[in-house]
Design a protein around this motif. Structure first.
Motif, mmCIF file in Angstrom:
data_model
loop_
_atom_site.group_PDB
_atom_site.id
_atom_site.type_symbol
_atom_site.label_atom_id
_atom_site.label_comp_id
_atom_site.label_asym_id
_atom_site.label_seq_id
_atom_site.Cartn_x
_atom_site.Cartn_y
_atom_site.Cartn_z
ATOM 1 N N LYS A 66 49.624 -3.369 18.392
ATOM 2 C CA LYS A 66 49.984 -4.166 17.216
ATOM 3 C C LYS A 66 48.834 -5.083 16.791
ATOM 4 O O LYS A 66 48.713 -5.432 15.633
ATOM 5 N N MET A 165 53.033 -18.665 20.868
ATOM 6 C CA MET A 165 54.282 -17.980 20.525
ATOM 7 C C MET A 165 55.055 -17.777 21.818
ATOM 8 O O MET A 165 54.700 -16.966 22.653
ATOM 9 N N TYR A 201 57.788 -10.356 29.266
ATOM 10 C CA TYR A 201 56.773 -10.906 28.362
ATOM 11 C C TYR A 201 57.172 -12.321 27.963
ATOM 12 O O TYR A 201 58.146 -12.515 27.242
ATOM 13 N N SER A 204 52.564 -15.585 23.974
ATOM 14 C CA SER A 204 51.251 -15.151 23.481
ATOM 15 C C SER A 204 50.348 -16.346 23.222
ATOM 16 O O SER A 204 50.822 -17.475 23.098
ATOM 17 N N GLU A 282 49.501 -6.638 29.572
ATOM 18 C CA GLU A 282 49.307 -6.051 28.242
ATOM 19 C C GLU A 282 48.702 -7.089 27.313
ATOM 20 O O GLU A 282 49.222 -8.190 27.155
ATOM 21 N N GLY A 284 46.663 -7.908 23.533
ATOM 22 C CA GLY A 284 46.284 -7.527 22.182
ATOM 23 C C GLY A 284 45.039 -8.271 21.778
ATOM 24 O O GLY A 284 43.911 -7.837 21.981
ATOM 25 N N ARG A 285 45.255 -9.493 21.274
ATOM 26 C CA ARG A 285 44.150 -10.227 20.637
ATOM 27 C C ARG A 285 42.968 -10.503 21.573
ATOM 28 O O ARG A 285 41.831 -10.541 21.130
ATOM 29 N N TYR A 386 45.302 -8.849 14.247
ATOM 30 C CA TYR A 386 46.271 -9.352 13.262
ATOM 31 C C TYR A 386 45.586 -9.673 11.928
ATOM 32 O O TYR A 386 45.850 -10.691 11.308
#
Ligand SMILES: Cc1ncc(COP(=O)(O)O)c(C=O)c1O
Length: 408
Positions: A66, A165, A201, A204, A282, A284-285, A386
């Motif tokens: 994502k 978040m 999870y 974030s 995991e 993402g950013r 994002y």
């Protein structure tokens, strides 16, 4: 004047015209044929992955697509990570193009039946988020005569302190509450599903290593407790992620080595029921944000009531997060520079605004920049996560930005 965030280390020392992956920003704009554009420097991504591997050699690394689902970026990342995490059948299709189904997991609180069919048919792991979703998964598996791969996503009774978040420690649409998770595991195992373990999870965008260490330790304890309660060991515990990146002035980069050291210690003394369990993180950013630069050209420089506005050809329609409208409460400035004059003394206080007719379309608010002229390229950093895929590209009908994924 308001501060801007620090440029990522790969760009911070530059003092002349901005170079991205060995080529001048102007060159990239010419290569794209037009502005605005995103350039993703994959050497930066590879460097982040190497740093993770060195800090956490025994932990599986998953990429949460994502953050940036560009097909070429996925092709480059796929061989460097152990798994891909997806959140829709669209992302699932992209992940399946580059990675075997067995290394793909699918999380999301509202999986439609057709998405469950796609995941079960492909053989991806479903991180089931409720008893209802589990029942639909069993029924679809029966109908297809296929054994679903299932993990249970737990809504932990832990929150990730200081995260941008928070996704745990409260009522949540994500996962099943920890108090009901063991019962769901028993149901999954009794139904004959291929039991894959837990997905937990908690949040974030955390920069505080101490908070991540604490959350990981609590997550391991929770997984052990749920394994005891359900009577089955999890083959995999996905510990979540939450590794943040420094977007704003005063942010201090996450000490990943400290997280890795503490995690190794926590795992060395883990409860016996988790002895054979693998652990994954995991991200993402943290893997991709700093690799991306958004380049947009100055169309106009104008004055209004004593303020200078630098009007550029790209805005929140491509880079919503930099405008402060993607999950931030207080608007602050991303790192930003005049591409032709990196590291030069500031001349003026200006606001950089996009072409959309809304006051929200502001990429830099009252920032100090070197002299800016019409035709200059403005670079907005931290644009690898994002950005293009998390912005309202159709809003006001401007063309999408080009996206360039560099070779490594
Ligand atoms: C389940 C899950 N995994 C991974 C991510 C990626 O987060 P980040 O990009 O902050 O690493 C998110 C973010 O919302 C998420 O909800």
């Amino acid at each position: 004047m308001k501060p801007i965030g620090a440029l990522p280390p790969e760009f911070a020392a530059q003092t002349d015209a901005l170079v991205i992956a060995g080529r001048a920003a102007d060159d990239w704009a010419m290569h794209a044929g037009d502005t605005p554009l995103f350039v993703y420097d994959m050497a930066v991504v590879a460097a982040r992955i190497s740093r993770f591997r060195a800090a956490m050699p025994a932990i599986d690394l998953h990429y949460a697509i994502k953050a940036n689902p560009h097909a070429d970026l996925l092709t480059t990342i796929a061989p460097l990570v152990d798994g891909l995490d997806v959140a829709s059948s669209g992302e699932l299709a992209k992940a399946l193009a580059v990675k075997p189904a067995a290394s793909i997991s699918f999380a999301g609180p509202g999986k439609r039946d057709d998405e469950l069919v796609a995941a079960i048919s492909a053989g991806a792991t479903l991180n089931v988020e409720s008893e209802g979703e589990a029942a639909r998964t069993f029924a679809i598996g029966d109908r297809l005569s296929l054994t679903p791969r299932m993990a249970v996503r737990v809504n932990p009774d832990i929150e990730l302190r200081g995260s941008g978040m928070r996704m745990g420690g409260r009522a949540s649409p994500f996962g099943v509450d920890a108090v009901r998770a063991a019962a769901l595991v028993k149901a999954v195992v009794a139904a004959g599903a291929d039991w894959r373990g837990f997905h937990i999870y908690a949040g974030s965008q955390a920069l505080d290593a101490g908070a991540i260490v604490e959350t990981q330790a609590a997550t391991i304890a929770l997984a052990a407790r749920l394994a005891d309660e359900s009577g089955v060991a999890p083959p995999l515990v996905n510990l979540g992620g939450g590794f943040g990146v420094p977007y704003f002035a005063g942010d201090v980069a996450l000490d990943v080595e400290r997280v890795g050291g503490a995690l190794a210690e926590a795992l060395a003394s883990r409860p016996a029921i988790l002895a054979e369990t693998r652990f994954a993180i995991e991200l993402g950013r943290w893997l991709v944000a700093e690799a991306g630069v958004y380049l947009t050209r100055v169309i106009d420089v104008k004055e209004s009531q004593g303020e200078t506005f630098v009007v550029v050809d790209g805005g929140l329609n491509h880079q919503l997060a930099a405008s402060g409208n993607f999950g931030t409460v207080v608007r602050r400035n991303y790192p930003i520079a005049v591409a032709a004059r990196m590291g030069q003394e500031a001349a003026d206080t200006v606001s950089v605004v996009g072409p959309l007719c809304t006051p929200l379309d502001r990429l830099g608010d009252k920032i100090a920049l070197p002299p800016v002229e019409v035709g200059d390229l403005i670079a907005i950093f931290m644009a690898g996560a994002y950005g293009a895929s998390a912005s309202p590209t159709a809003f006001l009908g401007h063309p999408p930005a080009a996206e360039i994924v560099t070779a490594i």
